[in-house]
Design a protein around this motif. Structure first.
Motif, short mmCIF file in Angstrom:
data_model
loop_
_atom_site.label_atom_id
_atom_site.label_comp_id
_atom_site.label_asym_id
_atom_site.label_seq_id
_atom_site.Cartn_x
_atom_site.Cartn_y
_atom_site.Cartn_z
N ALA A 418 0.87 -1.23 0.14
CA ALA A 418 0.07 0.10 -0.21
C ALA A 418 0.71 1.31 0.00
CB ALA A 418 -0.88 -0.11 1.20
N GLY A 419 2.09 1.34 0.07
CA GLY A 419 2.99 2.25 0.24
C GLY A 419 4.39 2.10 0.97
N TYR A 420 4.89 3.19 1.37
CA TYR A 420 6.07 3.02 2.14
C TYR A 420 6.16 4.22 2.85
CZ TYR A 420 7.69 5.86 -1.84
OH TYR A 420 7.89 6.86 -3.05
N ILE A 421 7.05 4.21 4.04
CA ILE A 421 7.33 5.28 5.08
C ILE A 421 8.86 5.87 4.46
CG2 ILE A 421 7.67 6.07 7.28
CD1 ILE A 421 4.90 4.85 6.52
N GLN A 422 8.86 6.94 4.22
CA GLN A 422 9.91 7.61 3.82
C GLN A 422 11.28 7.55 4.87
OE1 GLN A 422 8.58 10.51 0.13
NE2 GLN A 422 9.20 11.39 1.97
N GLU A 430 -1.63 4.49 0.16
CA GLU A 430 -2.50 4.65 -0.60
C GLU A 430 -2.58 6.06 -1.34
OE1 GLU A 430 -5.98 1.95 1.14
OE2 GLU A 430 -5.52 3.72 2.52
N ALA A 431 -1.39 6.43 -1.94
CA ALA A 431 -1.12 7.68 -2.61
C ALA A 431 -1.18 7.44 -3.91
CB ALA A 431 -0.18 8.61 -1.89
N ASP A 432 -0.85 8.66 -4.71
CA ASP A 432 -0.44 8.42 -6.32
C ASP A 432 0.70 7.53 -6.13
OD1 ASP A 432 -2.50 9.59 -6.89
OD2 ASP A 432 -1.53 11.70 -7.10
N LYS A 433 0.92 7.05 -7.45
CA LYS A 433 2.07 6.19 -8.07
C LYS A 433 3.38 7.14 -7.77
CE LYS A 433 4.05 3.29 -11.52
NZ LYS A 433 3.75 2.76 -12.78
N ALA A 434 4.38 6.48 -6.96
CA ALA A 434 5.65 7.35 -6.62
C ALA A 434 6.72 6.49 -6.52
CB ALA A 434 5.37 8.41 -5.44
N TYR A 443 12.49 2.40 -4.63
CA TYR A 443 11.34 1.74 -4.06
C TYR A 443 10.33 2.41 -4.79
CZ TYR A 443 14.93 -0.27 -0.86
OH TYR A 443 15.96 -0.79 -0.15
N HIS A 444 9.16 1.54 -5.06
CA HIS A 444 7.96 1.98 -5.41
C HIS A 444 6.79 1.97 -4.56
CE1 HIS A 444 9.89 2.36 -9.48
NE2 HIS A 444 10.62 1.16 -9.14
N THR A 445 5.79 2.85 -4.61
CA THR A 445 4.76 2.94 -3.74
C THR A 445 4.21 1.45 -3.54
OG1 THR A 445 4.14 4.94 -4.57
CG2 THR A 445 2.49 4.28 -3.12
N PHE A 446 3.86 0.91 -4.57
CA PHE A 446 2.90 -0.21 -4.77
C PHE A 446 4.03 -1.41 -5.08
CE2 PHE A 446 0.07 3.12 -6.53
CZ PHE A 446 -0.59 3.41 -5.49
N GLY A 447 5.05 -1.33 -4.64
CA GLY A 447 6.02 -2.44 -4.65
C GLY A 447 6.78 -2.81 -6.22
N ALA A 448 6.51 -2.05 -7.15
CA ALA A 448 6.83 -2.30 -8.68
C ALA A 448 6.66 -1.22 -9.53
CB ALA A 448 6.54 -3.37 -9.35
N ASP A 458 -3.64 0.71 -6.05
CA ASP A 458 -3.26 1.70 -6.99
C ASP A 458 -4.56 2.15 -7.60
OD1 ASP A 458 -2.55 3.38 -9.13
OD2 ASP A 458 -1.18 1.96 -10.14
N GLN A 459 -5.10 3.51 -7.16
CA GLN A 459 -6.16 4.01 -7.58
C GLN A 459 -6.44 4.45 -9.11
OE1 GLN A 459 -8.81 3.98 -5.03
NE2 GLN A 459 -7.38 2.51 -4.61
N GLN A 460 -5.47 4.43 -9.75
CA GLN A 460 -5.37 4.69 -11.22
C GLN A 460 -5.78 3.41 -11.98
OE1 GLN A 460 -4.74 7.91 -12.47
NE2 GLN A 460 -4.61 8.28 -10.36
N HIS A 461 -5.64 2.34 -11.05
CA HIS A 461 -6.36 1.02 -11.84
C HIS A 461 -7.05 0.33 -10.69
CE1 HIS A 461 -3.37 1.55 -15.34
NE2 HIS A 461 -2.52 1.72 -14.25
N LEU A 462 -7.88 1.13 -10.11
CA LEU A 462 -8.59 0.69 -8.95
C LEU A 462 -9.31 -0.68 -9.19
CD1 LEU A 462 -11.86 1.44 -8.88
CD2 LEU A 462 -10.72 3.70 -8.91
#
Length: 635
Positions: A418-422, A430-434, A443-448, A458-462
């Motif tokens: 679901a994300g990462y802690i910087q 649960e934010a935009d892809k980053a 590292y990617h928000t959703f793991g790849a 990923d809410q862009q492909h919810l």
């Protein structure tokens, strides 16, 4: 004599026989008279195949729209996605009284069944033994039909003879019987079915009802009736239908039905024909594998499968694989990931370390499992090396039912993050892809980076992404499904009745009634623990209603029983009272080196409060303006 014509609507995947050339060559090709069709055993098989196709099997193609609809649309309307075991990736649903209907089709089927009672006694080519067997099978189908109607509508018009259509419509109208009279009719129909049905079927007839299927139906229906009587006062309704007894039963009737359930279940338990598939695994991993295989192909388990509904060639099957694989293993399906098991369900599975208790997922050092407010930097989260370590020691059925974050499926590591802690403590959840680069690693928000390489959040492909942190596994093919870019290419069969249900019906009826004759309390405790033992448990637990209901929920997850369990026990309005389903978010913590996973318990993203209106314990009866029936309360 008026000739009755029958329109055949059966799909070829359900025909019980290998050849019916003579029957199907008759003119006209779309209609066959009952006298001709039922004059031969092949014709009788055709007719019964048609009845079984119409029968209310709540299988892979059943959803809130009705029966045989799964090829068209399964999105968001699987019964377990309405009953707390899952949510849809895209939509929020809680059905209303207009859903799961089955009135007109039910009475159409009943009329077709009643024709058998009119015609079979007059077929001179059949022996008396064969006539009795066929009539018992007709009683089974009529009991099955009335059970499906009764659990939706309560007391029913009981039509047990074939009605000849007449211009005097009032002569065809049959008033509703009380709910108790209706359940008693179903019990009697089961008894008539039991009398002459064979104990075993084989070959072309292997998917027709046996004596044990009739006992299993009676076990299920009697438990349902007993629960309604016992728990009616948890959600009482009012109005004319109530005052006339058309809905509702007095609590004093409960133990009568529980005893009928106990007796029917015990007949199967003592019958020697059925038992649990792979009842004694040597390891938990073996238990996981056994349970997976049972649902991927129930034909390997004739001891467990009491009645199977079969699917035929690809293209005329069902669409579980099309809709419910995680995004990464869609096999060409354009709309995967729709079934998201909830945290509530996952929490219910026991731990082998603490048998006899729910085992909620603990995410913080203080063990608070009731905080659904999302991530907070002030919380002391537990850390895990992999996203599935947090589920260690959980019941084998969790692993065989649910795809957990980071586990393997079809040769892929299912990436649910679901994300990462910087490193500076800023949450990206649960934010935009980053993406972020730390110590030379990106590292990617959703793991790849590519959305085809992950399956969550990923809410862009919810629509393709789980929003609970879990994906679905039970029933799915372990290998790619050819043609999965189209609907209807899944062909594994459905167990309508299986032995595990008989065991747990018995256990529930005993504990609810306090029945003790013949050592029933001990037998019920053993029955409860048999299904757990098959799942790798080695410690027996006590016979309590809490333990039985937990076992039912995890054993039958996604088998379309949860909905009716909540209905019959009048628990739906308690489970759904401004309720938002829950999620478990795997989050990669980049503040530690090497990075580890933390988990956040929260309400699902885009969730809305859902409530169950008590009137929905019964559905509205259609057509009361013309059939003169008394409507159910509050419709």
């Amino acid at each position: 004599m008026k000739r009755i014509y029958i329109l055949l609507i059966i799909p070829f995947s359900l025909i019980f026989f290998s050849s019916c050339r003579d029957i199907m060559d008759l003119q006209p090709l779309d209609k066959v008279s009952s006298g001709v069709l039922l004059a031969s055993e092949d014709g009788i098989r055709v007719y019964f195949a048609n009845l079984y196709y119409q029968a209310p099997f709540e299988d892979f193609t059943y959803n809130r729209v009705g029966f045989h609809t799964g090829l068209v649309n399964t999105v968001g309307i699987h019964p377990d996605a309405q009953a707390g075991n899952a949510v849809n990736s895209e939509y929020n649903h809680l059905v209303d009284g207009e859903n799961f209907p089955w009135w007109n089709a039910g009475y159409k089927l009943n009329r077709d069944i009643n024709l058998l009672f009119k015609e079979i006694p007059n077929i001179s080519t059949l022996s008396e033994d064969k006539k009795n067997e066929l009539l018992s099978e007709a009683h089974f189908l009529r009991a099955f039909t009335y059970f499906a109607l009764a659990k939706r509508y309560g007391g029913l018009p009981i039509i047990d003879v074939f009605q000849e259509y007449t211009s005097e419509i009032d002569l065809l109208k049959v008033p509703r019987s009380t709910e108790k009279e209706t359940w008693d009719f179903i019990m009697n129909e089961c008894d008539e079915a039991i009398k002459f049905l064979p104990e075993k079927r084989s070959g072309n007839d292997s998917r027709r009802a046996t004596k044990w299927a009739a006992y299993a139906l009676k076990s299920r229906a009697a438990l349902h009736a007993g629960s309604i009587a016992k728990y009616w006062n948890k959600a009482p309704l009012s109005g004319e239908a109530v005052s006339l007894g058309l809905v509702g039963m007095d609590e004093s009737n409960a133990n009568h039905y529980y005893k009928l359930c106990i007796e029917a279940s015990k007949a199967i338990m003592d019958g020697g024909f059925h038992g649990l598939y792979k009842a004694n695994p040597s390891t938990v991993d073996e238990a996981i594998d056994n349970i997976l295989k049972l649902f991927q192909d129930p034909n390997i388990a004739p001891e467990e499968a009491i009645l199977v509904y079969g699917y035929g060639k690809p293209g005329s099957g069902h669409s579980m694989d099309f809709w419910f694989n995680p995004n990464q293993t869609a096999d060409g399906a354009p709309h995967p990931g729709r079934m998201n098991p909830t945290l509530e369900l996952v929490d219910t599975y026991e731990s082998y370390q603490n048998p006899g208790q729910d085992s909620p997922i603990v995410t913080t050092a203080n063990g608070n499992i009731n905080d659904y407010n999302g991530y907070s930097g002030d919380k002391n989260y537990l850390h895990f090396d992999t996203p599935f370590d947090i589920f260690k020691n959980k019941d084998a059925r969790l692993w065989s039912t649910v795809i957990l974050p980071g586990t393997e499926w079809k040769g892929n590591t299912i990436n649910i993050q679901a994300g990462y802690i910087q490193p500076d403590g800023t949450p990206v959840i649960e934010a935009d892809k980053a993406s972020i680069t730390v110590n030379g690693v990106t590292y990617h928000t959703f793991g790849a980076d590519s959305w085809k390489e992950y399956s969550g959040f990923d809410q862009q492909h919810l629509a393709e992404m789980t929003r609970t942190g879990f994906s679905f596994k039970k029933f799915l093919s372990p290998t790619p499904v050819d043609g999965n870019s189209s609907l209807g290419f899944s062909t594994n069969d459905w167990m309508e009745f299986r032995y595990a249900e008989v065991l747990l019906n018995y256990a529930e009826a005993v504990v609810e009634s306090g029945y003790s004759e013949g050592g029933a309390q001990t037998i019920a405790k053993d029955a409860l623990n048999e299904t757990r033992k098959r799942a790798g448990h080695t410690t027996n637990i006590n016979l309590t209603i809490e333990n039985v209901l937990r076992e039912r929920r995890v054993e039958f997850a996604f088998e379309n029983k949860r909905w009716w369990d909540l209905i019959r026990r009048r628990e739906f309005h308690e489970e759904f009272n401004n309720t938002i389903p829950k999620a478990l978010l795997p989050v990669l913590d980049l503040r530690v080196s090497p990075p580890k996973y933390i988990f956040v318990r929260k309400h699902i993203i885009r969730g809305v409060p859902l409530s169950f209106d008590k009137r929905m314990y019964y559905g509205p009866i259609p057509g009361i303006g013309s059939n003169d029936l008394i409507q159910n309360p509050e419709y």
